[in-house]
Every structure is written in C-alpha cells, then in structure tokens.
Write a protein that holds these residues in place. Structure first.
Motif, PDB file in Angstrom:
ATOM      1  N   ILE A  12       0.774  -1.093  -0.021  1.00  0.00           N
ATOM      2  CA  ILE A  12       0.034  -0.133   0.066  1.00  0.00           C
ATOM      3  C   ILE A  12       0.877   1.254   0.180  1.00  0.00           C
ATOM      4  N   SER A  13       1.695   1.365   0.939  1.00  0.00           N
ATOM      5  CA  SER A  13       2.566   2.541   1.220  1.00  0.00           C
ATOM      6  C   SER A  13       3.533   2.751  -0.182  1.00  0.00           C
ATOM      7  N   GLY A  14       4.103   1.667  -0.630  1.00  0.00           N
ATOM      8  CA  GLY A  14       5.103   1.620  -1.461  1.00  0.00           C
ATOM      9  C   GLY A  14       4.461   2.239  -3.059  1.00  0.00           C
ATOM     10  N   TYR A  31      10.557  -1.883  -6.248  1.00  0.00           N
ATOM     11  CA  TYR A  31      10.959  -3.396  -6.117  1.00  0.00           C
ATOM     12  C   TYR A  31      10.278  -3.893  -5.277  1.00  0.00           C
ATOM     13  N   GLU A  32       9.707  -5.167  -5.757  1.00  0.00           N
ATOM     14  CA  GLU A  32       8.711  -5.863  -4.894  1.00  0.00           C
ATOM     15  C   GLU A  32       9.216  -7.414  -4.664  1.00  0.00           C
ATOM     16  N   ASN A  33       9.261  -8.142  -3.569  1.00  0.00           N
ATOM     17  CA  ASN A  33       9.836  -9.343  -3.318  1.00  0.00           C
ATOM     18  C   ASN A  33       9.051 -10.365  -4.133  1.00  0.00           C
ATOM     19  N   PHE A  34       7.623 -10.417  -4.213  1.00  0.00           N
ATOM     20  CA  PHE A  34       6.932 -11.300  -4.715  1.00  0.00           C
ATOM     21  C   PHE A  34       6.257 -11.183  -6.269  1.00  0.00           C
ATOM     22  N   GLY A  41      -9.888 -12.588   0.724  1.00  0.00           N
ATOM     23  CA  GLY A  41     -10.019 -13.072   2.072  1.00  0.00           C
ATOM     24  C   GLY A  41      -9.425 -12.025   2.976  1.00  0.00           C
ATOM     25  N   SER A  42      -8.263 -11.146   2.499  1.00  0.00           N
ATOM     26  CA  SER A  42      -7.940 -10.129   3.388  1.00  0.00           C
ATOM     27  C   SER A  42      -8.725  -8.554   3.038  1.00  0.00           C
ATOM     28  N   SER A  43      -9.268  -8.161   4.098  1.00  0.00           N
ATOM     29  CA  SER A  43      -9.962  -6.883   4.004  1.00  0.00           C
ATOM     30  C   SER A  43      -9.583  -6.043   5.205  1.00  0.00           C
ATOM     31  N   GLN A 102     -11.513  -4.924   0.384  1.00  0.00           N
ATOM     32  CA  GLN A 102     -10.645  -5.914   0.065  1.00  0.00           C
ATOM     33  C   GLN A 102      -9.159  -5.412  -0.541  1.00  0.00           C
ATOM     34  N   ARG A 103      -8.121  -5.980   0.367  1.00  0.00           N
ATOM     35  CA  ARG A 103      -6.818  -5.516   0.101  1.00  0.00           C
ATOM     36  C   ARG A 103      -6.612  -5.779  -1.241  1.00  0.00           C
ATOM     37  N   SER A 104      -6.782  -6.693  -1.819  1.00  0.00           N
ATOM     38  CA  SER A 104      -6.257  -7.016  -3.347  1.00  0.00           C
ATOM     39  C   SER A 104      -7.000  -5.965  -4.343  1.00  0.00           C
ATOM     40  N   LYS A 126      13.993  -9.153  -4.337  1.00  0.00           N
ATOM     41  CA  LYS A 126      13.792  -9.256  -2.733  1.00  0.00           C
ATOM     42  C   LYS A 126      15.225  -8.448  -2.338  1.00  0.00           C
ATOM     43  N   LEU A 127      15.141  -7.428  -1.695  1.00  0.00           N
ATOM     44  CA  LEU A 127      16.178  -6.828  -0.999  1.00  0.00           C
ATOM     45  C   LEU A 127      16.778  -7.456  -0.033  1.00  0.00           C
ATOM     46  N   THR A 128      17.923  -7.530  -0.113  1.00  0.00           N
ATOM     47  CA  THR A 128      18.647  -8.430   0.829  1.00  0.00           C
ATOM     48  C   THR A 128      19.452  -7.340   1.931  1.00  0.00           C
ATOM     49  N   SER A 160       9.857  -5.868   7.762  1.00  0.00           N
ATOM     50  CA  SER A 160      10.975  -4.946   6.847  1.00  0.00           C
ATOM     51  C   SER A 160      12.336  -5.526   6.918  1.00  0.00           C
ATOM     52  N   THR A 161      13.136  -5.564   5.729  1.00  0.00           N
ATOM     53  CA  THR A 161      14.487  -5.949   5.704  1.00  0.00           C
ATOM     54  C   THR A 161      15.298  -4.508   5.945  1.00  0.00           C
ATOM     55  N   VAL A 162      14.725  -3.624   5.618  1.00  0.00           N
ATOM     56  CA  VAL A 162      15.122  -2.064   5.763  1.00  0.00           C
ATOM     57  C   VAL A 162      15.181  -1.609   7.286  1.00  0.00           C
ATOM     58  N   GLY A 297       5.004   3.359   6.788  1.00  0.00           N
ATOM     59  CA  GLY A 297       4.099   2.334   6.780  1.00  0.00           C
ATOM     60  C   GLY A 297       4.381   1.424   8.090  1.00  0.00           C
ATOM     61  N   ASP A 298       4.068   0.197   7.851  1.00  0.00           N
ATOM     62  CA  ASP A 298       4.187  -0.903   8.763  1.00  0.00           C
ATOM     63  C   ASP A 298       5.706  -1.105   9.125  1.00  0.00           C
ATOM     64  N   ALA A 299       6.481  -0.953   8.307  1.00  0.00           N
ATOM     65  CA  ALA A 299       8.059  -1.060   8.330  1.00  0.00           C
ATOM     66  C   ALA A 299       8.420   0.177   9.423  1.00  0.00           C
TER      67      ALA A 299
HETATM   68  C1  LIG Z   1      -0.687 -10.195   1.867  1.00  0.00           C
HETATM   69  C2  LIG Z   1      -0.982  -9.257   2.902  1.00  0.00           C
HETATM   70  C3  LIG Z   1      -2.525  -9.441   3.473  1.00  0.00           C
HETATM   71  C4  LIG Z   1      -2.746  -8.608   4.399  1.00  0.00           C
HETATM   72  N1  LIG Z   1      -3.897  -8.523   5.050  1.00  0.00           N
HETATM   73  C5  LIG Z   1      -4.192  -7.593   5.838  1.00  0.00           C
HETATM   74  C6  LIG Z   1      -5.655  -7.691   6.423  1.00  0.00           C
HETATM   75  O1  LIG Z   1      -6.528  -8.773   6.311  1.00  0.00           O
HETATM   76  N2  LIG Z   1      -6.042  -6.806   7.142  1.00  0.00           N
HETATM   77  C7  LIG Z   1      -5.452  -5.819   7.620  1.00  0.00           C
HETATM   78  O2  LIG Z   1      -5.775  -5.006   8.481  1.00  0.00           O
HETATM   79  N3  LIG Z   1      -4.152  -5.694   7.177  1.00  0.00           N
HETATM   80  C8  LIG Z   1      -3.622  -6.731   6.196  1.00  0.00           C
HETATM   81  N4  LIG Z   1      -2.461  -6.646   5.900  1.00  0.00           N
HETATM   82  C9  LIG Z   1      -1.512  -5.265   6.492  1.00  0.00           C
HETATM   83  C10 LIG Z   1      -1.917  -4.212   5.605  1.00  0.00           C
HETATM   84  O3  LIG Z   1      -2.148  -4.134   4.229  1.00  0.00           O
HETATM   85  C11 LIG Z   1      -0.704  -3.296   6.145  1.00  0.00           C
HETATM   86  O4  LIG Z   1      -0.997  -2.980   7.579  1.00  0.00           O
HETATM   87  C12 LIG Z   1      -1.036  -1.793   5.648  1.00  0.00           C
HETATM   88  O5  LIG Z   1      -1.545  -1.670   4.456  1.00  0.00           O
HETATM   89  C13 LIG Z   1       0.526  -1.036   5.763  1.00  0.00           C
HETATM   90  O6  LIG Z   1       1.023  -1.140   4.625  1.00  0.00           O
HETATM   91  P1  LIG Z   1       2.423  -1.086   3.992  1.00  0.00           P
HETATM   92  O7  LIG Z   1       2.828  -0.508   2.698  1.00  0.00           O
HETATM   93  O8  LIG Z   1       2.980  -0.627   5.098  1.00  0.00           O
HETATM   94  O9  LIG Z   1       2.923  -2.726   4.213  1.00  0.00           O
HETATM   95  P2  LIG Z   1       2.291  -3.612   3.142  1.00  0.00           P
HETATM   96  O10 LIG Z   1       1.051  -3.373   2.388  1.00  0.00           O
HETATM   97  O11 LIG Z   1       2.470  -4.829   4.105  1.00  0.00           O
HETATM   98  O12 LIG Z   1       3.362  -4.037   1.966  1.00  0.00           O
HETATM   99  C14 LIG Z   1       4.766  -4.441   2.191  1.00  0.00           C
HETATM  100  C15 LIG Z   1       5.388  -4.947   0.826  1.00  0.00           C
HETATM  101  O13 LIG Z   1       6.855  -5.165   0.790  1.00  0.00           O
HETATM  102  C16 LIG Z   1       7.240  -6.455   0.285  1.00  0.00           C
HETATM  103  N5  LIG Z   1       8.279  -6.694   0.923  1.00  0.00           N
HETATM  104  C17 LIG Z   1       8.668  -7.202   1.914  1.00  0.00           C
HETATM  105  N6  LIG Z   1      10.138  -7.410   2.225  1.00  0.00           N
HETATM  106  C18 LIG Z   1      10.611  -7.056   1.012  1.00  0.00           C
HETATM  107  C19 LIG Z   1      11.908  -7.334   0.540  1.00  0.00           C
HETATM  108  N7  LIG Z   1      13.065  -7.783   1.322  1.00  0.00           N
HETATM  109  N8  LIG Z   1      12.288  -6.750  -0.830  1.00  0.00           N
HETATM  110  C20 LIG Z   1      11.361  -6.530  -1.538  1.00  0.00           C
HETATM  111  N9  LIG Z   1       9.763  -6.332  -1.221  1.00  0.00           N
HETATM  112  C21 LIG Z   1       9.673  -6.738   0.288  1.00  0.00           C
HETATM  113  C22 LIG Z   1       5.950  -7.219   0.613  1.00  0.00           C
HETATM  114  O14 LIG Z   1       5.807  -8.300  -0.026  1.00  0.00           O
HETATM  115  C23 LIG Z   1       4.875  -6.283   0.654  1.00  0.00           C
HETATM  116  O15 LIG Z   1       4.287  -6.182  -1.059  1.00  0.00           O
HETATM  117  C24 LIG Z   1      -1.905  -7.499   4.856  1.00  0.00           C
HETATM  118  C25 LIG Z   1      -0.680  -7.357   4.383  1.00  0.00           C
HETATM  119  C26 LIG Z   1      -0.048  -8.420   3.258  1.00  0.00           C
HETATM  120  C27 LIG Z   1       1.204  -8.195   2.696  1.00  0.00           C
END
Ligand SMILES: Cc1cc2nc3c(=O)[nH]c(=O)nc-3n(C[C@H](O)[C@H](O)[C@H](O)COP(=O)(O)OP(=O)(O)OC[C@H]3O[C@@H](n4cnc5c(N)ncnc54)[C@H](O)[C@@H]3O)c2cc1C
Length: 390
Positions: A12-14, A31-34, A41-43, A102-104, A126-128, A160-162, A297-299
C-alpha cells in the motif's frame, strides 16, 4: 536536488509513494519481493484520512466502485440481540467517509494507477541489504541485481528488511492477540442480521474474550461478506493450535465458541476462506531514518489491526513523505516526516490502552457508550496537497 528514489515493497505505502513522487516529478522505481498474486479474504477498514489520500492519488472513483461505506453499525450479542445501533456519522462526501474494502482490490487499483503515471514496478526483487555513503545509497537484491539512487524507502511492511538493517535489535514481538480474516457469499443466508448486512450495515459482535466484525467489502463481488475476529491471548498459541488449522478446523473451533445458531454461525459456516494471524508488533524504533534510508508504513510503526488504522496511516506516510521531498532537502524531508507524524502514530497506537476490542466486553450490566470515548486520535486529521504547497 535531482533524486532517484528506490522504493522497497509494492504494498500500500510503496505504490502510493511512487504515484505521489511521479506527481512531484521525482524519479523513482519500486522493487517487490513477490510476483503479484490476488489474495482473497484479506479486507480492512480505511479511515477517512486514508480515503482522502486516495482522492489525492486520483483513484477515488475506482475505490468508490470497489468498496463499501456503512452508515450504521449494529452491536449484537452472539444470540443476535441488539445492544446498540450506532450512527457512524458518515459524511455525504465520499472522500470524507470511512470505508471497508478488500486489500487485493486496493493493491490492483494502485498498481493500475502507478502504471498509468509511468511508475516502473520490478517484481521478484527481494532486497537483502543496502550500503550508503555521503551522496548515494545502493540496494542489493537476492538475484544479484543492484541499484543505486539518492534515497532508499523501506515500504516493506511488518517484516521490513530495511528496518532490520537500520535497527537489528528491534525485533518483532507477539502482541498478545490473534486475528482471523474470513470471506463468504451472502448467497443462501437470510436471517435478519444478514439482511441488515446486505442492506449496508456493519455487524459487531462483542463477546467476553473476543470480538467479531462483519461488513460488506465490495458492492458486487460474489464473495463480498468480509469478517474479522480478534481476541486477546496472553501466551502465543502454537502453530499446530492456530496458524496451521485448516478451514474446517477453524470453523468448528468458532462454532464451539459461538454456538450453532444465529447469524454469526451462519457466516462462519458459509465462509470459503479464513486466514489465521497471530499479531506481532515492534517497539517504537529510535528513528524512522538513518542517512539516506527511511522506513514508512508498517515498516516504521506497526499498528495493531484492532485499531483499524494500519492502511490509513501507511497512505498518510506516503503522501507526507512525497510532499516533504518536493519542498525540502532530503535530510529535512526525513526529519519533518518523523517529527510531524510521530504524535499521530502514538495517539493511534495508544488508543488500544483505552479501548482494546480484542479483550472483549461483558455487557451483563448494560452497554456503556463511554467505552468509545477517551481516545486522543484526531478524527479530522487530513493532509492537503494544495495547502501544503502554499
Ligand atoms: C498479503 C497481505 C495481506 C494482508 N492482509 C491484511 C488484512 O487482512 N487486514 C489488515 O488489516 N491488514 C492486512 N495486511 C497489512 C496491511 O496491508 C498493512 O498493515 C498496511 O496496508 C500497511 O501497508 P505497508 O505498505 O506498510 O505494508 P504492506 O502493504 O504489507 O506492503 C509491504 C510490501 O513489501 C514487500 N516486501 C517485504 N520485504 C521485502 C523485501 N525484502 N524486498 C522487496 N519487497 C519486500 C511485501 O511483499 C509487501 O508487498 C496485509 C498485508 C499483506 C502483505
């Protein structure tokens, strides 16, 4: 200053950051790992501050077509007795409402918008680790690829790897709660609470040690009844007892807990997917950045899903960082990001001290609306793109 921003994570944040940086004319790539894969199911709930960020991203219409915004929440006992019906005081303007989606669907909307504005997204990267000096920062990926830029943003989520490289001693710890994310179709369900759900209300079941929220998460998808259950659990359950339980086992655990009758049981029995998650968080890190590396974000700050704010603050971080980078030297931009945002994050994190729904409630002596008061969260928090530039 001419920037080249390396964004780690197409979550989301990236993706939001990349779209905003393009808007400001700052060069960036993600740059995304997957490889991208839709996860049913994720909402989640997105609060109005996050919906406002979506408007600024230019995706308001797509989000409106793919989300649900309830006007009312009905609070019920597991026997479907109504304890309260709360007017959610939703605004008539979509970008000032809170929504459920839904998250997707959100990730796909962000991906399409990123492509539209010309953002490069590299999957299977995947960042190492990274290295930095006075003028550059270099990211090293598992496949041997390396990329040099002026700034590296860890938008790489909970694990978060960072963050791990910046603050290796800040490891994730169990947050004493669990969550289940389920999805079902309204087809074949017809009790009164389910009709209320179909008409657009949210249902909230409080029990003594857990809570259960059900909402429409899409106007037309066949699978659009989403629910989350969460509860307090002092000691982490073993993977066999929780993470590895299959759909039928989880359903039977829940039915045992909530009983075989009523709308709750109907929703559980009709769910086609239930994702179990034990909740982890990280203690506040000493700083969100070091040199040319920053986390958002979550990181940067894990937000317990029981607050319903994780996605909203990830969107806010992305927008605020882009704004600050457009206006300031990168070192000031990173300073202002943290200095200006930290108090809001703290207020959201500490809201659970006042009102932790995962602990459940005993309503035997009546419902007390005071349960909902006392939070220091600013409900009207909004980041404005235009005014920030005046
Ligand atoms: C598959 C999934 C399902 C989720 N389901 C829910 C849910 O049902 N309900 C809820 O409240 N929250 C859910 N969350 C969490 C929610 O999306 C986040 O809390 C919020 O959106 C914060 O977003 P973010 O951008 O910080 O992190 P995220 O949206 O989690 O994105 C982080 C991204 O960084 C990628 N990444 C991680 N490590 C590396 C690396 N080393 N190199 C490259 N890329 C990397 C991940 O694959 C992911 O795509 C889910 C997260 C994921 C990944």
């Amino acid at each position: 200053m001419n920037h080249k921003v390396i964004i780690i994570g197409a979550g989301i944040s990236g993706l939001a950051l990349a779209i905003f940086l393009k808007k400001t004319g700052i060069e960036c790539a993600v740059y995304e790992n997957f490889p991208y894969k839709r996860v049913a199911g994720s909402s989640f709930r997105i609060n109005k501050s996050g919906v406002h960020v979506m408007k600024e991203l230019g995706i308001e219409d797509q989000v409106q077509e793919n989300s649900h915004s309830a006007d009312r929440m009905r609070i019920l006992t597991t026997d479907d007795i109504e304890i309260a019906s709360i007017n959610l005081m939703q605004n008539s303007v979509f970008s000032r409402r809170s929504i459920y989606m839904q998250r997707s669907d959100l990730v796909e909307i962000l991906m399409r918008q990123a492509e539209l504005v010309g953002v490069e997204i590299h999957y299977n990267k995947k960042l190492t680790y990274f290295t930095q000096d006075a003028s550059n920062i270099t990211a090293y990926f598992e496949d041997g690829h390396q990329e040099t830029g002026t700034l590296l943003v860890g938008a790489d989520g909970l694990h978060s790897t960072v963050r791990n490289q910046l603050f290796p001693s800040h490891v994730l710890s169990y947050a004493k709660s669990w969550a289940l994310y389920g999805i079902a179709s309204f087809k074949d369900m017809n009790s009164d609470p389910i009709r209320q759900l179909m008409e657009g209300n949210e249902l909230f079941y409080f029990t003594q040690n857990a809570n259960f929220l059900a909402s429409k998460s899409h106007p037309t998808h066949e699978l659009n009844l989403s629910w989350q259950a969460s509860g307090h659990q002092e000691r982490k359950r073993s993977k066999e007892e929780f993470d590895f339980r299959n759909l039928d086992e989880i359903k039977s655990d829940l039915i045992q807990q909530y009983g075989e009758h009523g709308a709750l049981s109907e929703i559980i029995q009709n769910s086609v997917q239930i994702i179990p998650k034990q909740i982890y968080c990280v203690e506040p890190i000493p700083s969100w950045s070091k040199g040319r590396a920053v986390v958002i974000g979550d990181a940067a700050h894990t937000i317990n899903p029981n607050t319903g704010y994780g996605c909203s603050v990830a969107l806010e971080d992305a927008m605020y960082l882009a704004l600050m980078l457009q206006k300031h030297h990168y070192a000031d931009a990173l300073y202002y990001l943290e200095a200006d945002r930290k108090e809001r994050i703290r207020a959201i994190q500490s809201s659970l001290d006042i009102f932790d729904v995962s602990k459940g409630f005993d309503f035997s002596s009546g419902f007390d609306i005071g349960l909902f008061s006392g939070s220091k969260i600013d409900a009207d928090y909004t980041i404005h793109w235009e005014t920030e530039h005046q």
